[in-house]
Scaffold this motif. Structure first.
Motif, PDB file in Angstrom:
ATOM      1  N   LEU A  65       6.998  -7.310  -4.633  1.00  0.00           N
ATOM      2  CA  LEU A  65       6.833  -6.694  -3.219  1.00  0.00           C
ATOM      3  C   LEU A  65       7.478  -5.397  -3.205  1.00  0.00           C
ATOM      4  O   LEU A  65       7.862  -4.640  -3.872  1.00  0.00           O
ATOM      5  CB  LEU A  65       7.129  -7.834  -2.215  1.00  0.00           C
ATOM      6  CG  LEU A  65       6.602  -9.050  -2.386  1.00  0.00           C
ATOM      7  CD1 LEU A  65       7.078  -9.882  -1.236  1.00  0.00           C
ATOM      8  CD2 LEU A  65       4.916  -9.229  -2.198  1.00  0.00           C
ATOM      9  N   SER A  66       7.681  -4.997  -1.931  1.00  0.00           N
ATOM     10  CA  SER A  66       8.143  -3.779  -1.727  1.00  0.00           C
ATOM     11  C   SER A  66       9.878  -3.965  -1.859  1.00  0.00           C
ATOM     12  O   SER A  66      10.380  -5.033  -1.604  1.00  0.00           O
ATOM     13  CB  SER A  66       7.869  -3.246  -0.426  1.00  0.00           C
ATOM     14  OG  SER A  66       6.319  -2.995  -0.119  1.00  0.00           O
ATOM     15  N   ASP A  96       8.940  -3.984   5.085  1.00  0.00           N
ATOM     16  CA  ASP A  96       8.056  -3.290   4.211  1.00  0.00           C
ATOM     17  C   ASP A  96       7.179  -4.418   3.471  1.00  0.00           C
ATOM     18  O   ASP A  96       5.841  -4.275   3.331  1.00  0.00           O
ATOM     19  CB  ASP A  96       8.721  -2.492   3.465  1.00  0.00           C
ATOM     20  CG  ASP A  96       9.200  -1.162   3.975  1.00  0.00           C
ATOM     21  OD1 ASP A  96       8.696  -0.835   5.105  1.00  0.00           O
ATOM     22  OD2 ASP A  96      10.036  -0.446   3.470  1.00  0.00           O
ATOM     23  N   SER A  97       7.850  -5.279   2.949  1.00  0.00           N
ATOM     24  CA  SER A  97       7.106  -6.527   2.150  1.00  0.00           C
ATOM     25  C   SER A  97       6.329  -7.343   2.928  1.00  0.00           C
ATOM     26  O   SER A  97       5.010  -7.551   2.569  1.00  0.00           O
ATOM     27  CB  SER A  97       7.934  -7.422   1.630  1.00  0.00           C
ATOM     28  OG  SER A  97       8.876  -6.731   0.332  1.00  0.00           O
ATOM     29  N   GLU A  99       4.721  -5.967   5.478  1.00  0.00           N
ATOM     30  CA  GLU A  99       3.653  -5.373   5.955  1.00  0.00           C
ATOM     31  C   GLU A  99       2.870  -5.087   4.708  1.00  0.00           C
ATOM     32  O   GLU A  99       1.330  -5.386   4.931  1.00  0.00           O
ATOM     33  CB  GLU A  99       4.274  -3.693   6.304  1.00  0.00           C
ATOM     34  CG  GLU A  99       2.917  -2.697   6.519  1.00  0.00           C
ATOM     35  CD  GLU A  99       3.416  -1.439   6.911  1.00  0.00           C
ATOM     36  OE1 GLU A  99       2.747  -0.604   7.475  1.00  0.00           O
ATOM     37  OE2 GLU A  99       4.639  -1.266   6.671  1.00  0.00           O
ATOM     38  N   LEU A 100       3.329  -5.249   3.465  1.00  0.00           N
ATOM     39  CA  LEU A 100       2.436  -5.157   2.355  1.00  0.00           C
ATOM     40  C   LEU A 100       1.591  -6.604   2.171  1.00  0.00           C
ATOM     41  O   LEU A 100       0.423  -6.389   1.835  1.00  0.00           O
ATOM     42  CB  LEU A 100       3.335  -5.270   1.120  1.00  0.00           C
ATOM     43  CG  LEU A 100       2.774  -5.100  -0.290  1.00  0.00           C
ATOM     44  CD1 LEU A 100       1.827  -3.782  -0.606  1.00  0.00           C
ATOM     45  CD2 LEU A 100       3.914  -5.255  -1.548  1.00  0.00           C
ATOM     46  N   TYR A 103      -1.843  -6.770   3.829  1.00  0.00           N
ATOM     47  CA  TYR A 103      -2.913  -6.170   3.400  1.00  0.00           C
ATOM     48  C   TYR A 103      -3.411  -6.915   2.227  1.00  0.00           C
ATOM     49  O   TYR A 103      -4.677  -6.455   1.531  1.00  0.00           O
ATOM     50  CB  TYR A 103      -2.496  -4.620   2.918  1.00  0.00           C
ATOM     51  CG  TYR A 103      -2.417  -3.850   3.999  1.00  0.00           C
ATOM     52  CD1 TYR A 103      -3.575  -3.001   4.739  1.00  0.00           C
ATOM     53  CD2 TYR A 103      -1.174  -3.643   4.638  1.00  0.00           C
ATOM     54  CE1 TYR A 103      -3.284  -2.333   5.986  1.00  0.00           C
ATOM     55  CE2 TYR A 103      -0.921  -2.723   5.903  1.00  0.00           C
ATOM     56  CZ  TYR A 103      -1.941  -2.000   6.264  1.00  0.00           C
ATOM     57  OH  TYR A 103      -1.803  -1.384   7.433  1.00  0.00           O
ATOM     58  N   ILE A 137      -1.458  -5.143  -5.221  1.00  0.00           N
ATOM     59  CA  ILE A 137      -0.084  -4.984  -4.384  1.00  0.00           C
ATOM     60  C   ILE A 137       0.343  -3.405  -4.907  1.00  0.00           C
ATOM     61  O   ILE A 137       0.838  -2.491  -4.020  1.00  0.00           O
ATOM     62  CB  ILE A 137       1.087  -5.967  -5.168  1.00  0.00           C
ATOM     63  CG1 ILE A 137       0.579  -7.329  -4.573  1.00  0.00           C
ATOM     64  CG2 ILE A 137       2.167  -5.076  -5.043  1.00  0.00           C
ATOM     65  CD1 ILE A 137       1.536  -7.360  -3.374  1.00  0.00           C
ATOM     66  N   THR A 140      -1.957  -1.056  -2.930  1.00  0.00           N
ATOM     67  CA  THR A 140      -1.524  -0.989  -1.414  1.00  0.00           C
ATOM     68  C   THR A 140      -0.087  -0.397  -1.124  1.00  0.00           C
ATOM     69  O   THR A 140       0.008   0.255  -0.039  1.00  0.00           O
ATOM     70  CB  THR A 140      -1.187  -2.471  -1.040  1.00  0.00           C
ATOM     71  OG1 THR A 140      -2.581  -3.068  -1.195  1.00  0.00           O
ATOM     72  CG2 THR A 140      -1.077  -2.577   0.622  1.00  0.00           C
ATOM     73  N   LYS A 141       0.708  -0.446  -2.259  1.00  0.00           N
ATOM     74  CA  LYS A 141       1.967   0.203  -2.000  1.00  0.00           C
ATOM     75  C   LYS A 141       1.827   1.740  -1.984  1.00  0.00           C
ATOM     76  O   LYS A 141       2.407   2.490  -1.186  1.00  0.00           O
ATOM     77  CB  LYS A 141       3.036  -0.143  -3.365  1.00  0.00           C
ATOM     78  CG  LYS A 141       3.595  -1.502  -3.159  1.00  0.00           C
ATOM     79  CD  LYS A 141       4.315  -1.727  -4.412  1.00  0.00           C
ATOM     80  CE  LYS A 141       5.214  -2.870  -4.340  1.00  0.00           C
ATOM     81  NZ  LYS A 141       6.119  -2.845  -5.635  1.00  0.00           N
ATOM     82  N   LEU A 144       0.197   2.677   1.515  1.00  0.00           N
ATOM     83  CA  LEU A 144       1.067   2.506   2.484  1.00  0.00           C
ATOM     84  C   LEU A 144       2.136   3.696   2.214  1.00  0.00           C
ATOM     85  O   LEU A 144       2.418   4.414   3.424  1.00  0.00           O
ATOM     86  CB  LEU A 144       1.764   1.392   2.463  1.00  0.00           C
ATOM     87  CG  LEU A 144       1.296   0.010   2.893  1.00  0.00           C
ATOM     88  CD1 LEU A 144       1.989  -1.435   2.818  1.00  0.00           C
ATOM     89  CD2 LEU A 144       0.538   0.124   4.170  1.00  0.00           C
ATOM     90  N   GLN A 179       2.750 -10.482  10.129  1.00  0.00           N
ATOM     91  CA  GLN A 179       3.249 -10.873   8.947  1.00  0.00           C
ATOM     92  C   GLN A 179       3.743 -12.158   8.843  1.00  0.00           C
ATOM     93  O   GLN A 179       3.568 -12.966   7.943  1.00  0.00           O
ATOM     94  CB  GLN A 179       4.075  -9.743   8.236  1.00  0.00           C
ATOM     95  CG  GLN A 179       3.780  -8.222   8.520  1.00  0.00           C
ATOM     96  CD  GLN A 179       2.433  -7.941   8.296  1.00  0.00           C
ATOM     97  OE1 GLN A 179       1.577  -8.362   7.301  1.00  0.00           O
ATOM     98  NE2 GLN A 179       1.629  -7.111   9.131  1.00  0.00           N
TER      99      GLN A 179
END
Length: 446
Positions: A65-66, A96-97, A99-100, A103, A137, A140-141, A144, A179
């Protein structure tokens, strides 16, 4: 040389190791090898021999993830999160994760949970789904990050607007709540998916009963041998549950037959009232049927038959036909003697010999019944062949009772059924042999 293995701590406090290149996971500290094998491509034999036993829950998929957080999906479908320091958490505490994840395709995540639990699909490759999520992933990172860069530029151009900042903070808080709701929904869907999977497994297992024409008047120990090599057989892991599902299917099938027969009877009676005598089975009809379906060994005794078939003893109301337990045991012991000493071909000959020894009386009784009773007639050879092809247990048994009614005059049936050899073969075999014998008598007399 680069070492791809990283150490993490599972929720139970135990350390495990994750290969960032092959996505392999294991409990034991790895020894460096030039090439590693993808855990998702290992055969079942490899998994059983690896340090992650198939009987112990273990990490199957690791999703980055982020901010160096990771989502880990275990073999039992549970999920937890690894923070940048390698500690595990049941909650994702990185905005941030969160939010990730909003998506990422939710259906694919749910599929991945199912694959981790052992779900198998003939047209969906779990490795492809996993790779698609990883690509999604990463993409999308980047998207974003691009949005944040644009937002930062916009904020610099509009730094004087306090209202805009407050609105953005409010929107961000709403996004975070969404989320968190997504994670909660995933857990609920996991539970629903588990229930749906169990229901689907039961339905697929029960389909085997009709697909292989299992005998609803038989026992599970006998009938299971017809389907135990089928893949769907193992969708139900517990044999007690398999037997319960089989007994429920038998009961429902018999109830459906009774309802159908009652409907047919009511329909017929609306046209013409029938005064046909009810067909009565002989005294040992059902008890001999249970014995014929039993798993008989050289040391089998009455108590074994009763224990193996306690459901059938109750369902066929054996006590109403043979009230004395001593008589049940005596008859069973006599019949077991023949089943242990002779094979089915030899026992069939014993039954036919009994008919031959009463040929004269059988001929007279049959002629009398056919002349006096227009309602019960001997089926034609074509009708009988169709009956056997359809293999309907209820109709075959009904035909046997009708044949017995044709030879019941002058006490002949009572004489035949007093001999143990009248019961040494099952209902279907007896129906075939009795029909062939009576049909031959009719043809000879013409």
């Amino acid at each position: 040389m680069r070492r791809p293995w990283k150490e993490y701590v599972a929720p139970n406090g135990k350390k495990y190791y994750y290969n960032t290149e092959t996505k392999e996971t294991q409990w034991d500290k790895p020894v460096f090898q030039p090439q590693q094998k993808n855990v998702n491509q290992q055969s079942s034999g490899d998994l059983q021999g690896s340090s992650l036993s198939s009987k112990v829950d273990f990490p199957v998929y690791v999703i980055p993830l982020s901010n160096d957080w990771k989502l880990v999906i275990w073999s039992n479908g549970s999920k937890f999160y690894i923070d940048p320091l390698g500690k595990s958490h049941t909650e994702l505490n990185d905005s941030d994760s969160l939010e990730l994840l909003d998506y990422i395709n939710r259906d694919k995540l749910i599929l991945l949970v199912g694959f981790a639990r052992g779900y198998v699909s003939s047209n969906i490759d779990p490795n492809i789904i996993y790779d698609q999520i990883l690509e999604e992933i990463e993409q999308t990172k980047q998207d974003l990050q691009g949005d944040k860069d644009n937002t930062l530029d916009s904020d610099n151009n509009n730094s004087g607007s306090q209202d805009t900042k407050e609105v953005e903070e409010h929107v961000k808080e709403e996004d975070l709540e969404q989320q968190r709701q997504l994670i909660s929904d995933l857990n609920e869907v996991d539970e629903s998916s588990n229930i749906a999977r169990d229901t689907n497994n039961k339905n697929e297992f029960i389909k085997l009963f009709d697909g292989f024409n299992l005998d609803k008047y038989s026992t599970w120990r006998i009938e299971m041998k017809k389907i135990e090599s089928q893949p769907s057989f193992f969708l139900i892991e517990n044999d007690n549950e398999r037997e319960q599902l089989f007994e429920a299917w038998c009961s429902n099938s018999k109830t459906a037959e009774v309802v159908d027969n009652e409907n047919v009877s009511e329909s017929d009676s609306s046209v013409e009232e029938s005064d046909e005598e009810e067909l009565e089975p002989t005294k040992y009809h059902y008890l001999s049927h249970i014995i014929s379906k039993g798993d008989i060994a050289s040391d089998t005794i009455y108590q074994d038959i009763r224990t193996q078939n306690k459901v059938l003893f109750k369902e066929f109301k054996i006590k109403e036909f043979v009230p004395s337990r001593k008589e049940q045991e005596q008859f069973t012991s006599q019949l077991l003697f023949y089943y242990k000493k002779f094979d089915v071909k030899e026992r069939t000959k014993l039954f036919v010999d009994l008919l031959n020894s009463n040929r004269v009386q059988l001929t007279q009784s049959l002629q009398t019944s056919l002349e006096l009773n227009n309602k019960v007639q001997l089926p034609s050879e074509t009708q009988f062949q169709t009956l056997l092809e359809e293999n309907d247990s209820f109709e075959i048994e009904t035909t046997l009772l009708k044949l017995e009614q044709l030879i019941s005059t002058q006490g002949l049936l009572d004489k035949l059924t007093a001999e143990p050899t009248y019961y040494v073969i099952g209902i279907k075999d007896k129906t075939i042999e009795l029909f062939n014998f009576l049909n031959h008598l009719v043809n000879v007399s013409k």
